[in-house]
Design an enzyme around this catalytic site. Structure first.
Site, PDB file in Angstrom:
ATOM      1  N   ALA A  65      94.801  52.053  45.035  1.00 20.22           N
ATOM      2  CA  ALA A  65      95.150  53.440  44.749  1.00 20.22           C
ATOM      3  C   ALA A  65      96.665  53.485  44.532  1.00 20.22           C
ATOM      4  O   ALA A  65      97.393  52.618  45.023  1.00 20.22           O
ATOM      5  CB  ALA A  65      94.741  54.321  45.917  1.00 20.22           C
ATOM      6  N   GLY A 109      91.798  50.166  46.715  1.00 23.52           N
ATOM      7  CA  GLY A 109      90.898  50.979  45.891  1.00 23.52           C
ATOM      8  C   GLY A 109      90.355  50.208  44.698  1.00 23.52           C
ATOM      9  O   GLY A 109      89.274  50.524  44.189  1.00 23.52           O
ATOM     10  N   GLU A 112      87.489  48.349  46.012  1.00 23.49           N
ATOM     11  CA  GLU A 112      86.454  49.349  46.301  1.00 23.49           C
ATOM     12  C   GLU A 112      85.785  49.837  45.013  1.00 23.49           C
ATOM     13  O   GLU A 112      84.567  50.044  44.968  1.00 23.49           O
ATOM     14  CB  GLU A 112      87.082  50.522  47.072  1.00 23.49           C
ATOM     15  CG  GLU A 112      87.547  50.087  48.459  1.00 23.49           C
ATOM     16  CD  GLU A 112      88.375  51.145  49.164  1.00 23.49           C
ATOM     17  OE1 GLU A 112      89.415  51.562  48.604  1.00 23.49           O
ATOM     18  OE2 GLU A 112      88.001  51.568  50.260  1.00 23.49           O
ATOM     19  N   GLU A 132      95.214  47.662  52.839  1.00 20.66           N
ATOM     20  CA  GLU A 132      95.718  48.986  53.256  1.00 20.66           C
ATOM     21  C   GLU A 132      96.441  48.928  54.593  1.00 20.66           C
ATOM     22  O   GLU A 132      97.350  49.705  54.858  1.00 20.66           O
ATOM     23  CB  GLU A 132      94.552  49.989  53.347  1.00 20.66           C
ATOM     24  CG  GLU A 132      93.973  50.412  52.004  1.00 20.66           C
ATOM     25  CD  GLU A 132      92.818  49.537  51.532  1.00 20.66           C
ATOM     26  OE1 GLU A 132      92.644  48.407  52.035  1.00 20.66           O
ATOM     27  OE2 GLU A 132      92.090  49.994  50.624  1.00 20.66           O
TER      28      GLU A 132
HETATM   29  N1  CO8 Z   1     100.367  51.694  43.514  1.00 22.76           N
HETATM   30  C1  CO8 Z   1     101.415  52.002  42.727  1.00 22.76           C
HETATM   31  N2  CO8 Z   1     102.101  51.090  42.015  1.00 22.76           N
HETATM   32  C2  CO8 Z   1     101.707  49.812  42.114  1.00 22.76           C
HETATM   33  C3  CO8 Z   1     100.630  49.410  42.909  1.00 22.76           C
HETATM   34  C4  CO8 Z   1      99.931  50.427  43.623  1.00 22.76           C
HETATM   35  N3  CO8 Z   1      98.855  50.152  44.371  1.00 22.76           N
HETATM   36  N4  CO8 Z   1     100.484  48.057  42.811  1.00 22.76           N
HETATM   37  C5  CO8 Z   1     101.439  47.648  41.974  1.00 22.76           C
HETATM   38  N5  CO8 Z   1     102.192  48.690  41.543  1.00 22.76           N
HETATM   39  C6  CO8 Z   1     103.335  48.678  40.631  1.00 22.76           C
HETATM   40  C7  CO8 Z   1     104.577  48.143  41.327  1.00 22.76           C
HETATM   41  O1  CO8 Z   1     105.202  49.149  42.077  1.00 22.76           O
HETATM   42  C8  CO8 Z   1     105.379  47.684  40.136  1.00 22.76           C
HETATM   43  O2  CO8 Z   1     105.982  48.814  39.537  1.00 22.76           O
HETATM   44  P1  CO8 Z   1     107.577  48.854  39.260  1.00 22.76           P
HETATM   45  O3  CO8 Z   1     107.805  47.757  38.247  1.00 22.76           O
HETATM   46  O4  CO8 Z   1     107.801  50.228  38.727  1.00 22.76           O
HETATM   47  O5  CO8 Z   1     108.231  48.562  40.564  1.00 22.76           O
HETATM   48  C9  CO8 Z   1     104.328  47.162  39.159  1.00 22.76           C
HETATM   49  O6  CO8 Z   1     103.101  47.752  39.583  1.00 22.76           O
HETATM   50  C10 CO8 Z   1     104.171  45.665  39.221  1.00 22.76           C
HETATM   51  O7  CO8 Z   1     103.955  45.289  40.574  1.00 22.76           O
HETATM   52  P2  CO8 Z   1     104.770  44.162  41.327  1.00 22.76           P
HETATM   53  O8  CO8 Z   1     106.159  44.060  40.772  1.00 22.76           O
HETATM   54  O9  CO8 Z   1     104.635  44.418  42.785  1.00 22.76           O
HETATM   55  O10 CO8 Z   1     103.934  42.870  40.888  1.00 22.76           O
HETATM   56  P3  CO8 Z   1     103.798  41.506  41.678  1.00 22.76           P
HETATM   57  O11 CO8 Z   1     103.144  40.562  40.733  1.00 22.76           O
HETATM   58  O12 CO8 Z   1     105.099  41.097  42.278  1.00 22.76           O
HETATM   59  O13 CO8 Z   1     102.813  41.823  42.904  1.00 22.76           O
HETATM   60  C11 CO8 Z   1     100.846  42.791  43.928  1.00 22.76           C
HETATM   61  C12 CO8 Z   1     101.480  42.185  42.651  1.00 22.76           C
HETATM   62  C13 CO8 Z   1     100.708  41.708  44.993  1.00 22.76           C
HETATM   63  C14 CO8 Z   1      99.466  43.289  43.530  1.00 22.76           C
HETATM   64  C15 CO8 Z   1     101.741  43.941  44.456  1.00 22.76           C
HETATM   65  O14 CO8 Z   1     102.023  44.809  43.389  1.00 22.76           O
HETATM   66  C16 CO8 Z   1     101.105  44.750  45.560  1.00 22.76           C
HETATM   67  O15 CO8 Z   1     101.066  44.313  46.692  1.00 22.76           O
HETATM   68  N6  CO8 Z   1     100.612  45.957  45.220  1.00 22.76           N
HETATM   69  C17 CO8 Z   1     100.046  46.883  46.201  1.00 22.76           C
HETATM   70  C18 CO8 Z   1      98.678  46.421  46.656  1.00 22.76           C
HETATM   71  C19 CO8 Z   1      98.136  47.395  47.688  1.00 22.76           C
HETATM   72  O16 CO8 Z   1      98.680  47.564  48.757  1.00 22.76           O
HETATM   73  N7  CO8 Z   1      97.005  48.017  47.361  1.00 22.76           N
HETATM   74  C20 CO8 Z   1      96.363  48.981  48.244  1.00 22.76           C
HETATM   75  C21 CO8 Z   1      96.859  50.378  47.928  1.00 22.76           C
HETATM   76  S1  CO8 Z   1      96.243  51.582  49.056  1.00 22.76           S
HETATM   77  C22 CO8 Z   1      94.651  51.841  48.524  1.00 22.76           C
HETATM   78  O17 CO8 Z   1      94.203  51.279  47.577  1.00 22.76           O
HETATM   79  C23 CO8 Z   1      93.837  52.833  49.302  1.00 22.76           C
HETATM   80  C24 CO8 Z   1      92.538  53.134  48.601  1.00 22.76           C
HETATM   81  C25 CO8 Z   1      91.843  54.265  49.271  1.00 22.76           C
HETATM   82  C26 CO8 Z   1      92.138  55.611  48.629  1.00 22.76           C
HETATM   83  C27 CO8 Z   1      91.393  56.605  49.449  1.00 22.76           C
HETATM   84  C28 CO8 Z   1      91.269  57.983  48.927  1.00 22.76           C
HETATM   85  C29 CO8 Z   1      90.339  58.781  49.815  1.00 22.76           C
END
Ligand code: CO8
Length: 258
Positions: A65, A109, A112, A132
């Site tokens: 998400a 997400g 999921e 998460e």
């Molecule tokens: N949300 C927003 N932006 C994101 C997300 C995300 N989940 N993942 C990546 N991005 C963005 C980064 O911020 C970055 O943007 P910017 O260049 O503007 O800084 C761009 O995508 C590229 O990402 P990275 O530079 O981080 O790329 P890497 O190759 O270094 O890393 C990863 C890749 C490992 C995937 C890393 O991006 C990461 O850890 N992302 C977050 C993963 C995460 O924590 N996911 C869980 C999110 S919470 C969730 O999903 C809850 C779901 C339930 C919702 C419930 C509703 C009821």
């Protein structure tokens, strides 16, 4: 309808929906999930479509998400909006078969969402996770429930509590994905599975979905009865007559969804 965060293509009875927020690794924000819900509903209603493939990019199916969208929200906003509740419900209500074709990250997400599909075909580059906990929250659109049913309590706890990622090989071994294919062939394999499904009776495909999904919601004896009655009900269809006649006449069945 014109979409900004997804791309939809319908060809040979297969709708392919590609998540398309490359700058955010396809993070699921309200716009994307709204558009995805609309596109899936459209595909479900479109007589030309008999199977759906949901995919992302080579780097990410979806990295979760959208953390940037969620970060400032309060409990009250989340609760009043029932954040992502409506979209998750819409996605899981699709009656036609939906295949997730996953390459790269399927996190939070994203994992999921893949699990809301009927089955997952993974590229050898796929990485699944429920990280998460690293954000001080828990999964919110099915991770604790679906992953546990798919891979068992121990591995699900491990994934949710440590936030570690699972590679494609482990995901296949654990029953999360149905097959692993080379990344370059992912879409081709998923679309070819979808084309094969599209040749079947849509009535039978929908009945399969209802019966298999029922196994997660009910007892064994109720599920067996539901399945048997569904089986009996297929004998009210032309497709049953055609399918069995085609077998005996040693020819390919021509299903007409009747
Ligand atoms: N949300 C927003 N932006 C994101 C997300 C995300 N989940 N993942 C990546 N991005 C963005 C980064 O911020 C970055 O943007 P910017 O260049 O503007 O800084 C761009 O995508 C590229 O990402 P990275 O530079 O981080 O790329 P890497 O190759 O270094 O890393 C990863 C890749 C490992 C995937 C890393 O991006 C990461 O850890 N992302 C977050 C993963 C995460 O924590 N996911 C869980 C999110 S919470 C969730 O999903 C809850 C779901 C339930 C919702 C419930 C509703 C009821």
């Amino acid at each position: 309808m014109a979409y900004e965060t997804i791309v939809v293509d319908v060809e040979d009875h297969v709708a392919t929906i590609r998540l398309n927020r490359p700058d955010a690794l396809n993070a699921l924000n309200s716009q994307l999930l709204g558009e995805l819900s609309a596109a899936l509903t459209d595909a479900d209603r479109n007589d030309k479509v008999r199977c759906i493939v949901l995919t992302g990019s080579a780097k990410a199916f979806a990295a979760g998400a959208d953390i940037k969208e969620m970060s400032e929200k309060s409990f009250v906003e989340m609760f009043l909006q029932d954040f992502f509740g409506h979209e998750a419900m819409t996605i899981t209500r699709v009656r036609k078969p939906v295949i997730a074709a996953v390459a790269g990250y399927a996190l939070g997400g994203g994992c999921e969402l893949a699990m809301m599909c009927d089955f997952i075909i993974a590229a050898d580059t796929a990485k699944f996770g429920q990280p998460e906990i690293n954000l001080g929250v828990v999964a919110g659109i099915g991770g604790t429930q679906r992953l546990t049913r798919f891979v068992g309590k121990s591995k699900s706890m491990d994934m949710h509590l440590t936030g570690r990622f699972m590679d494609a090989e482990e995901a296949e071994r654990s029953g999360l994905v149905s097959r692993v294919v080379p990344a370059k062939k992912l879409l081709e394999e998923a679309q070819s599975a979808a084309a094969k499904i599209a040749e079947k009776s849509l009535l039978a495909s929908m009945a399969v979905k209802e019966a298999v999904n029922r196994s997660y919601e009910t007892t064994l004896s109720e599920g067996l009865l539901f399945e048997r009655r569904l089986f009996h009900s297929m004998f009210a269809t032309d497709d049953q007559s055609e399918g069995m006649a085609a077998f005996m006449e040693k020819r390919t069945a021509q299903f007409r969804d009747r």
